[in-house]
Scaffold this motif. Structure first.
Motif, PDB file in Angstrom:
ATOM      1  N   GLY A  88       9.834  -2.472  -4.435  1.00 27.63           N
ATOM      2  CA  GLY A  88       9.167  -1.958  -3.239  1.00 27.63           C
ATOM      3  C   GLY A  88       9.137  -0.443  -3.163  1.00 27.63           C
ATOM      4  O   GLY A  88       9.383   0.263  -4.148  1.00 27.63           O
ATOM      5  N   GLY A  89       8.856   0.050  -1.971  1.00 26.55           N
ATOM      6  CA  GLY A  89       8.753   1.493  -1.763  1.00 26.55           C
ATOM      7  C   GLY A  89      10.077   2.195  -1.999  1.00 26.55           C
ATOM      8  O   GLY A  89      10.158   3.225  -2.672  1.00 26.55           O
ATOM      9  N   ARG A  90      11.125   1.612  -1.481  1.00 17.80           N
ATOM     10  CA  ARG A  90      12.427   2.276  -1.603  1.00 17.80           C
ATOM     11  C   ARG A  90      12.935   2.336  -3.031  1.00 17.80           C
ATOM     12  O   ARG A  90      13.707   3.225  -3.370  1.00 17.80           O
ATOM     13  N   GLY A  91      12.536   1.392  -3.848  1.00 17.30           N
ATOM     14  CA  GLY A  91      12.901   1.465  -5.259  1.00 17.30           C
ATOM     15  C   GLY A  91      12.423   2.780  -5.859  1.00 17.30           C
ATOM     16  O   GLY A  91      13.095   3.392  -6.699  1.00 17.30           O
ATOM     17  N   TYR A 124       6.355  14.317  -0.556  1.00 11.91           N
ATOM     18  CA  TYR A 124       6.064  14.127   0.871  1.00 11.91           C
ATOM     19  C   TYR A 124       5.514  12.738   1.121  1.00 11.91           C
ATOM     20  O   TYR A 124       5.142  12.022   0.192  1.00 11.91           O
ATOM     21  N   CYS A 125       5.515  12.363   2.399  1.00 16.30           N
ATOM     22  CA  CYS A 125       4.989  11.064   2.820  1.00 16.30           C
ATOM     23  C   CYS A 125       3.786  11.335   3.731  1.00 16.30           C
ATOM     24  O   CYS A 125       3.962  11.739   4.874  1.00 16.30           O
ATOM     25  N   PRO A 126       2.571  11.149   3.209  1.00 19.23           N
ATOM     26  CA  PRO A 126       1.385  11.508   3.998  1.00 19.23           C
ATOM     27  C   PRO A 126       1.203  10.660   5.255  1.00 19.23           C
ATOM     28  O   PRO A 126       0.517  11.081   6.177  1.00 19.23           O
ATOM     29  N   GLU A 143       3.640   8.598   7.847  1.00 19.97           N
ATOM     30  CA  GLU A 143       4.952   8.117   8.296  1.00 19.97           C
ATOM     31  C   GLU A 143       4.744   6.881   9.164  1.00 19.97           C
ATOM     32  O   GLU A 143       4.369   6.964  10.337  1.00 19.97           O
ATOM     33  N   THR A 144       5.049   5.747   8.571  1.00 19.77           N
ATOM     34  CA  THR A 144       4.740   4.433   9.139  1.00 19.77           C
ATOM     35  C   THR A 144       5.413   4.184  10.491  1.00 19.77           C
ATOM     36  O   THR A 144       4.834   3.554  11.365  1.00 19.77           O
ATOM     37  N   MET A 145       6.654   4.644  10.639  1.00 18.93           N
ATOM     38  CA  MET A 145       7.378   4.388  11.895  1.00 18.93           C
ATOM     39  C   MET A 145       6.988   5.394  12.970  1.00 18.93           C
ATOM     40  O   MET A 145       6.825   5.046  14.132  1.00 18.93           O
ATOM     41  N   MET A 182       2.868   6.829  -0.632  1.00 20.38           N
ATOM     42  CA  MET A 182       1.681   6.334   0.088  1.00 20.38           C
ATOM     43  C   MET A 182       1.808   4.850   0.432  1.00 20.38           C
ATOM     44  O   MET A 182       0.816   4.128   0.473  1.00 20.38           O
ATOM     45  N   SER A 183       3.039   4.422   0.696  1.00 21.88           N
ATOM     46  CA  SER A 183       3.264   2.997   0.966  1.00 21.88           C
ATOM     47  C   SER A 183       2.363   2.449   2.068  1.00 21.88           C
ATOM     48  O   SER A 183       1.952   1.302   2.013  1.00 21.88           O
ATOM     49  N   SER A 184       2.080   3.270   3.078  1.00 22.74           N
ATOM     50  CA  SER A 184       1.314   2.724   4.203  1.00 22.74           C
ATOM     51  C   SER A 184      -0.100   3.294   4.308  1.00 22.74           C
ATOM     52  O   SER A 184      -0.813   2.969   5.254  1.00 22.74           O
ATOM     53  N   ASN A 185      -0.527   4.137   3.363  1.00 24.89           N
ATOM     54  CA  ASN A 185      -1.922   4.595   3.469  1.00 24.89           C
ATOM     55  C   ASN A 185      -2.699   4.545   2.158  1.00 24.89           C
ATOM     56  O   ASN A 185      -3.877   4.899   2.118  1.00 24.89           O
ATOM     57  N   ALA A 209       4.126  -2.487  -1.887  1.00 25.96           N
ATOM     58  CA  ALA A 209       2.853  -3.201  -1.808  1.00 25.96           C
ATOM     59  C   ALA A 209       2.535  -3.835  -0.456  1.00 25.96           C
ATOM     60  O   ALA A 209       1.372  -4.094  -0.157  1.00 25.96           O
ATOM     61  N   GLN A 210       3.549  -4.061   0.382  1.00 22.30           N
ATOM     62  CA  GLN A 210       3.359  -5.008   1.484  1.00 22.30           C
ATOM     63  C   GLN A 210       2.573  -4.509   2.687  1.00 22.30           C
ATOM     64  O   GLN A 210       2.488  -5.190   3.697  1.00 22.30           O
ATOM     65  N   LYS A 211       1.995  -3.307   2.591  1.00 21.71           N
ATOM     66  CA  LYS A 211       1.185  -2.824   3.717  1.00 21.71           C
ATOM     67  C   LYS A 211      -0.300  -2.860   3.381  1.00 21.71           C
ATOM     68  O   LYS A 211      -1.068  -3.484   4.083  1.00 21.71           O
TER      69      LYS A 211
HETATM   70  C1  LIG Z   1       7.564   0.451   4.234  1.00 25.58           C
HETATM   71  C2  LIG Z   1       7.759   1.784   3.646  1.00 25.58           C
HETATM   72  C3  LIG Z   1       8.728   2.051   2.670  1.00 25.58           C
HETATM   73  C4  LIG Z   1       9.728   1.009   2.222  1.00 25.58           C
HETATM   74  O1  LIG Z   1       9.197  -0.033   1.553  1.00 25.58           O
HETATM   75  P1  LIG Z   1      10.161  -1.214   0.993  1.00 25.58           P
HETATM   76  O2  LIG Z   1       9.210  -1.973   0.138  1.00 25.58           O
HETATM   77  O3  LIG Z   1      10.672  -1.956   2.172  1.00 25.58           O
HETATM   78  O4  LIG Z   1      11.232  -0.580   0.207  1.00 25.58           O
HETATM   79  C5  LIG Z   1       8.808   3.320   2.160  1.00 25.58           C
HETATM   80  N1  LIG Z   1       7.994   4.299   2.566  1.00 25.58           N
HETATM   81  C6  LIG Z   1       7.049   4.091   3.509  1.00 25.58           C
HETATM   82  C7  LIG Z   1       6.158   5.206   3.918  1.00 25.58           C
HETATM   83  C8  LIG Z   1       6.908   2.836   4.065  1.00 25.58           C
HETATM   84  O5  LIG Z   1       5.972   2.627   5.011  1.00 25.58           O
END
Ligand SMILES: *Cc1c(COP(=O)(O)O)cnc(C)c1O
Length: 362
Positions: free
Chosen positions: A75-78, A149-151, A153-155, A175-178, A196-198
């Motif tokens: 996932g993203g954190r990996g 950077y994280c373009p 921020e999902t939260m 870019m996990s969420s965009n 991938a999950q977003k």
């Molecule tokens: C969801 C998210 C992550 C974490 O993803 P995981 O697959 O749960 O590790 C990391 N960065 C961003 C910006 C996210 O939205």
């Protein structure tokens, strides 16, 4: 009740057409008599599907030839640890922008692998809401191995819409969420990664797009499954990949092409975001706490002026088939995540519901 629309931040909704196709193919993929999950990842049919998924992603994002596309675990954190381990030595300095909660997690993970994690700047509170410090004020290191950077921020619902220009180090973006939400100049990045999950497929899977000149630098104790160079050499099949996630992601890429690609997605996504923010801004009942220039087009957090009504709001929304609107447990309030798979009608249904709820309760 309208058709259920799922506003979950992640794992998030997948396009209905993709789910229907996966369902149709589940018991017998391509007439094989087995599901895609039950065959070897070295099977020629699987390898062909995997290569097509990569090619479709390359087409969609216009990824230049000198980039590897890696299908990774974890996932993203990996990638929070993969990035420093792969492209910075243990004695390196790396620069991070701290734009919100996910950036902060990435920073803390990087601290395990490199000597100096320099935070160049971050989120600030202004009269018009949460914003990011202007790039002129960033304290960039002269010798950073990369800038992260994280373009989106999902939260926090905070976005940096412009790719940083002043940065000379290779730019790495979470870019996990965009990812795939609009056209992107991939050539301006050293590494782009995304869980991938977003906006891609199932969770636990990640995509890393890595410029060739950044390969071959991994720290010697990097685990092989997280090693970009090893995975590039093995076409992301050093060990058994998540075959189901790869397959489903491939279906999503095909679906995106049918929708007209990222230019078309970008237009719909902009309309969806405008609808929601316009409603929120025109009311005293709802509030978004992000400066208009830094608002996410994917994740729209909002609060009710009267937080006592949060529970009623969420319950009534659910009864209308509007699901997953509860804000992140770190942030509270509400959040509507409106990734690619959320159709315009879903956002229209949400906006109608919010307007009615306000009328009933004010
Ligand atoms: C969801 C998210 C992550 C974490 O993803 P995981 O697959 O749960 O590790 C990391 N960065 C961003 C910006 C996210 O939205």
């Amino acid at each position: 009740m309208t058709a259920p629309y799922n506003f979950s931040a992640g794992p998030a909704m997948l396009p209905r057409a993709v789910l229907e196709r996966a369902q149709k193919e589940l018991r017998s993929w391509r007439g094989s008599g087995t599901s895609v999950m039950e065959i070897s990842h070295r099977d020629p049919a699987f390898m062909q599907m995997a290569a097509k998924a990569e090619q479709d992603l390359r087409d969609l994002m216009a990824i230049p030839e000198n980039y590897q596309v890696l299908f990774m675990h974890g996932g993203g954190r990996g990638q929070f640890s993969a990035v420093p381990q792969n492209i910075a030595g243990p004695h390196a300095t790396v620069d991070y922008l701290n734009s919100g909660i996910w950036s902060d997690f990435a920073i803390r993970e990087a601290q395990k692998y490199v000597a100096q994690v320099n935070v160049v700047g971050g989120a600030i509170d202004t009269k018009r809401g949460r914003a990011l410090a202007s790039p002129e004020s960033w304290q960039l290191s002269a010798d950073a191995a990369y800038f992260h950077y994280c373009p989106n921020e999902t939260m926090d619902g905070v976005a940096l819409h412009d790719i940083p220009e002043a940065v000379t180090a290779p730019v790495v973006a979470d870019m996990s969420s965009n990812i795939l939400s609009e056209p992107l100049a991939v050539e301006r990045f050293g590494v782009i990664y995304a869980g991938a999950q977003k906006n891609i497929g199932p969770s636990g899977f990640a995509i890393a797009i890595v410029r060739d000149d950044l390969l071959g630098r991994a720290q010697s104790n990097t685990s092989t499954i997280m090693d970009y160079t090893a995975q590039a050499k093995e076409r992301s099949m050093y060990n058994t990949p998540n075959t189901w996630a790869w397959y489903l992601s491939g279906l999503v890429f095909e679906w995106l092409k049918e929708q007209g690609g990222l230019a078309a997605m970008g237009q719909v996504n902009q309309r969806k975001a405008d609808l929601l923010y316009n409603l929120i801004d025109s009311s005293d009942f709802y509030r978004n706490q992000v400066h208009p220039d830094f608002r996410s087009k994917m994740n729209v957090p909002f609060v009710l002026a009267d937080a006592q009504r949060d529970g009623d709001f969420l319950k009534a929304a659910e009864q209308q088939g509007l699901l997953g609107l509860k804000g992140h447990r770190f942030v509270g309030g509400m959040r509507a995540s409106i990734y690619n798979a959320m159709p315009l009608e879903g956002v229209v249904a949400l906006v109608d519901f919010m307007r009615e709820f306000e009328q009933k309760h004010s």
